[in-house]
Write an enzyme that holds these catalytic residues in place. Structure first.
Site, mmCIF file in Angstrom:
data_model
loop_
_atom_site.group_PDB
_atom_site.id
_atom_site.type_symbol
_atom_site.label_atom_id
_atom_site.label_comp_id
_atom_site.label_asym_id
_atom_site.label_seq_id
_atom_site.Cartn_x
_atom_site.Cartn_y
_atom_site.Cartn_z
ATOM 1 N N ASN A 8 -1.173 1.088 11.108
ATOM 2 C CA ASN A 8 -0.741 -0.307 11.016
ATOM 3 C C ASN A 8 0.380 -0.477 12.044
ATOM 4 O OD1 ASN A 8 0.246 -2.815 10.351
ATOM 5 N ND2 ASN A 8 1.025 -2.224 8.322
ATOM 6 N N LYS A 10 1.839 -3.075 12.962
ATOM 7 C CA LYS A 10 2.758 -4.182 12.664
ATOM 8 C C LYS A 10 3.004 -4.997 13.939
ATOM 9 C CE LYS A 10 4.478 -1.598 8.775
ATOM 10 N NZ LYS A 10 5.545 -1.357 7.817
ATOM 11 N N HIS A 93 -0.356 -6.942 2.410
ATOM 12 C CA HIS A 93 0.724 -6.010 2.738
ATOM 13 C C HIS A 93 2.025 -6.550 2.131
ATOM 14 C CE1 HIS A 93 3.697 -3.707 4.953
ATOM 15 N NE2 HIS A 93 2.738 -2.845 5.210
ATOM 16 N N GLU A 95 4.860 -6.806 3.263
ATOM 17 C CA GLU A 95 5.625 -7.685 4.174
ATOM 18 C C GLU A 95 5.047 -9.102 4.168
ATOM 19 O OE1 GLU A 95 5.373 -5.060 7.569
ATOM 20 O OE2 GLU A 95 6.660 -3.635 6.510
ATOM 21 N N GLU A 164 1.189 1.356 -1.564
ATOM 22 C CA GLU A 164 2.363 1.418 -0.703
ATOM 23 C C GLU A 164 3.608 1.013 -1.499
ATOM 24 O OE1 GLU A 164 1.185 1.172 3.730
ATOM 25 O OE2 GLU A 164 1.622 -0.838 3.032
ATOM 26 N N GLY A 170 8.868 2.132 5.753
ATOM 27 C CA GLY A 170 9.801 2.050 6.868
ATOM 28 C C GLY A 170 11.190 2.562 6.538
ATOM 29 N N SER A 208 6.144 5.584 4.838
ATOM 30 C CA SER A 208 6.795 6.726 5.507
ATOM 31 C C SER A 208 5.931 7.982 5.527
ATOM 32 C CB SER A 208 8.170 7.005 4.891
ATOM 33 O OG SER A 208 9.024 5.873 5.061
#
Ligand code: PGA
Length: 246
Positions: A8, A10, A93, A95, A164, A170, A208
């Site tokens: 991904n 991003k 996701h 985010e 996730e 991150g 991560s």
């Protein structure tokens, strides 16, 4: 089943850096035994489609509209993704949920729209740190997946799920293999209750994942691959994760 490693990217990349990254991935995956995909920013779909053509690397998108077409400024439809040979689309996701207000219902509609277009949705679920600390992890991920099961019925065996934990994305804080496996087992049981084909669903871990921790995570019985952010931007790291998946 073959493991699936999805990068991904991003909101990272450029025409120049994508070409270098994908070239290294092509060289490093020529003999790969697992499924590999890169989920790239929409403006680079055409570029990366051309770069990976004829290789074992599949093309993915990071989001897709829940609408078919029309007056939705800024959105990208499934049909548009299909035009570029997109095989996977990440939906839900954290985010997107956090910064763009995507609800469980919207995520379920996106998954449905993707499936109808022949695109495999990678449905992301995961708890925040506050939810984990409150002992609500299971409840949260089950609620998120239940919305997708409810909307998609027997097609549920066609999706990919990505667990996730938001606190691991991150941050450099990875869920331990045992913590991840525990949640993956919950998700597997939920899928089994919904479909006789549940065992063919890839359940990816994301948050991560890196070259050093991938092998241990991927050795867990219900971890069928990884959704990799930061480490997918470095060819050496991404290739090490792919090697760990074989
Ligand atoms: P990360 O991101 O590997 O950088 O934690 C994973 C993701 O958000 O998909």
């Amino acid at each position: 089943m073959k493991k699936l490693i999805a990068g991904n990217w991003k909101m990272n990349g450029s025409i120049a850096s994508n070409a270098v990254l994908v070239q290294s991935l092509l060289e490093g995956t020529a003999a790969s035994q697992c499924l590999v995909t890169v989920c790239v920013p929409a403006p680079y779909l055409a570029q990366v489609q051309a770069l990976v053509a004829g290789s074992g690397i599949d093309l993915g998108a990071q989001d897709v509209s829940q609408h078919e077409s029309g007056a939705y400024t800024g959105e990208v439809s499934c049909a548009m993704l299909r035009d570029f040979g997109v095989r996977y689309a990440i939906v839900g996701h954290s985010e997107r949920r956090q910064y763009h207000g995507e609800t469980d219902a919207v995520v379920a509609e996106k998954a449905q729209r993707a499936l109808a277009a022949g695109i495999t949705p990678i449905v992301c679920v995961g708890e925040t740190l506050a939810e984990r600390e409150a002992g609500r992890t299971e409840e949260v991920v089950k609620r998120q997946l239940a919305a997708v099961i409810h909307t998609n019925g027997h097609c549920i065996s066609e999706i990919v799920v990505a667990y996730e934990p938001v606190w691991a994305i991150g941050t450099g804080k990875t869920a331990s293999p045992e913590q991840a496996q525990q949640v993956h087992a919950v998700l597997r049981a939920q899928l089994r209750a919904a479909s006789a084909q549940a065992d063919r669903v890839h359940i990816l871990y994301g948050g991560s994942m890196n070259a050093a921790n991938a092998a241990q995570l991927l050795s867990q019985p219900d971890i069928d691959g990884g959704l990799v952010g930061g480490a997918a931007l470095k060819a050496v790291d991404f290739l090490t994760i792919i090697a760990a998946a074989q």
